[in-house]
Motif scaffolding. Structure first.
Motif, PDB file in Angstrom:
ATOM      1  N   SER A 128       1.151  -0.988   9.898  1.00 37.30           N
ATOM      2  CA  SER A 128       1.267  -0.177   8.671  1.00 37.30           C
ATOM      3  C   SER A 128       2.051  -0.892   7.577  1.00 37.30           C
ATOM      4  N   SER A 129       1.838  -2.204   7.455  1.00 38.61           N
ATOM      5  CA  SER A 129       2.517  -2.986   6.421  1.00 38.61           C
ATOM      6  C   SER A 129       1.884  -2.730   5.064  1.00 38.61           C
ATOM      7  N   GLY A 130       2.716  -2.811   4.011  1.00 36.28           N
ATOM      8  CA  GLY A 130       2.211  -2.699   2.658  1.00 36.28           C
ATOM      9  C   GLY A 130       2.729  -3.807   1.771  1.00 36.28           C
ATOM     10  N   ALA A 131       4.049  -3.847   1.589  1.00 35.51           N
ATOM     11  CA  ALA A 131       4.675  -4.849   0.737  1.00 35.51           C
ATOM     12  C   ALA A 131       6.166  -4.856   1.045  1.00 35.51           C
ATOM     13  N   PHE A 132       6.906  -5.745   0.372  1.00 29.32           N
ATOM     14  CA  PHE A 132       8.349  -5.773   0.574  1.00 29.32           C
ATOM     15  C   PHE A 132       9.037  -6.391  -0.632  1.00 29.32           C
TER      16      PHE A 132
END
Length: 265
Positions: A165-169
């Protein structure tokens, strides 16, 4: 068609579904119903298909994230260990500069401690001392988690397949060496538009953020994409996750590490 090829076709179909959801901006149904066994390893097989596609398309791998570090979330999903996902360079945004909210489907923000490596962690198993020696510095971080699956209707296999469930950082800009830091006791406060929305401490992340880093190093050490010098490790949430809306400004302050802001256009 052999049983092996049928299983491979199912994995590719799940990977295709997640990729199309990301491309179209329209969340898809859960993939768990179509995957054999519904195990973490099945999810990682789907994740790897899309990782290799991303690398083939020229995206650059710059780190990993650890997810499911909260005992409450583990109980919710019926698991007893974290998971991991891949971080690419195009997922990184700068402290305080606008982040286009429209690139996400169902974004949520969480405060984390990031570790940046100066040494490879290949093979293993690793001790905490070996992981500490491989860390160059720590930074405060905000991870924007996202789900390509409609309504965040996920189990372990769904989130693993969906790159955890990665998106951004967003990373802070002042590196801090580990010497003298007690990351377990590091307190965290996250505000949204100046109002406190999440608090916690390093102990919320598997008891200590370094525990998460050791788990990750051991989980990846024998795989095709082990941790390398220069990699970023997002060690896991320090407190409750908060939904993101256009125009939100999140600021995270972590004791000993300073602050970082995520500004959503």
């Amino acid at each position: 068609m052999t049983e092996w090829s049928e299983a491979t076709d199912v994995l590719v179909e799940a990977a295709d579904r997640l990729l199309e959801a990301a491309r179209s901006g329209k969340p898809c149904p859960p993939v768990r119903e179509t995957l054999p066994g519904r195990t973490a390893e099945t999810g990682y097989a789907v994740q790897e298909i899309n990782t290799r596609r991303a690398l083939h398309d020229g995206r650059r791998l710059v780190g990993r994230k650890v997810g499911l570090t909260s005992q409450a979330v583990q109980r919710q999903l019926g698991v007893d260990q974290p998971d991991f996902g891949m971080l690419f360079a195009d997922m990184a945004f700068l402290d305080g500069l606008p982040i286009p909210t429209g690139r996400f489907l169902q974004p949520r923000a969480e405060a984390e401690i990031a570790l940046v490596l100066k040494g490879d962690l290949v093979g293993g198993p690793f001790t905490v001392a070996e992981v500490i020696r491989a860390v160059d510095f720590a930074l405060p971080a905000i991870e924007i988690v996202d789900s390509r699956i409609a309504g965040w209707d996920i189990t372990l296999v769904d989130t693993v397949a969906d790159n955890a469930s990665s998106g951004a950082f967003v990373l802070g800009n002042t590196p801090v060496p580990l010497t003298g830091l007690d990351l377990r006791l590091a307190g965290m406060t996250m505000t949204r538009r100046g109002q406190e929305v999440s608090t916690g401490a390093g102990a919320a992340c598997l008891g200590h953020p370094l525990n998460a880093a050791v788990w990750l190093a051991n989980a990846l050490g024998g795989r095709d994409f082990p941790l390398r010098a220069g990699d970023i490790v997002l060690t896991g949430a320090l407190g409750p996750v908060v939904a993101v809306e256009p125009g939100d400004v999140f600021e995270v302050v972590i004791d000993g590490l300073g602050s970082v802001r995520a500004v959503f256009s």
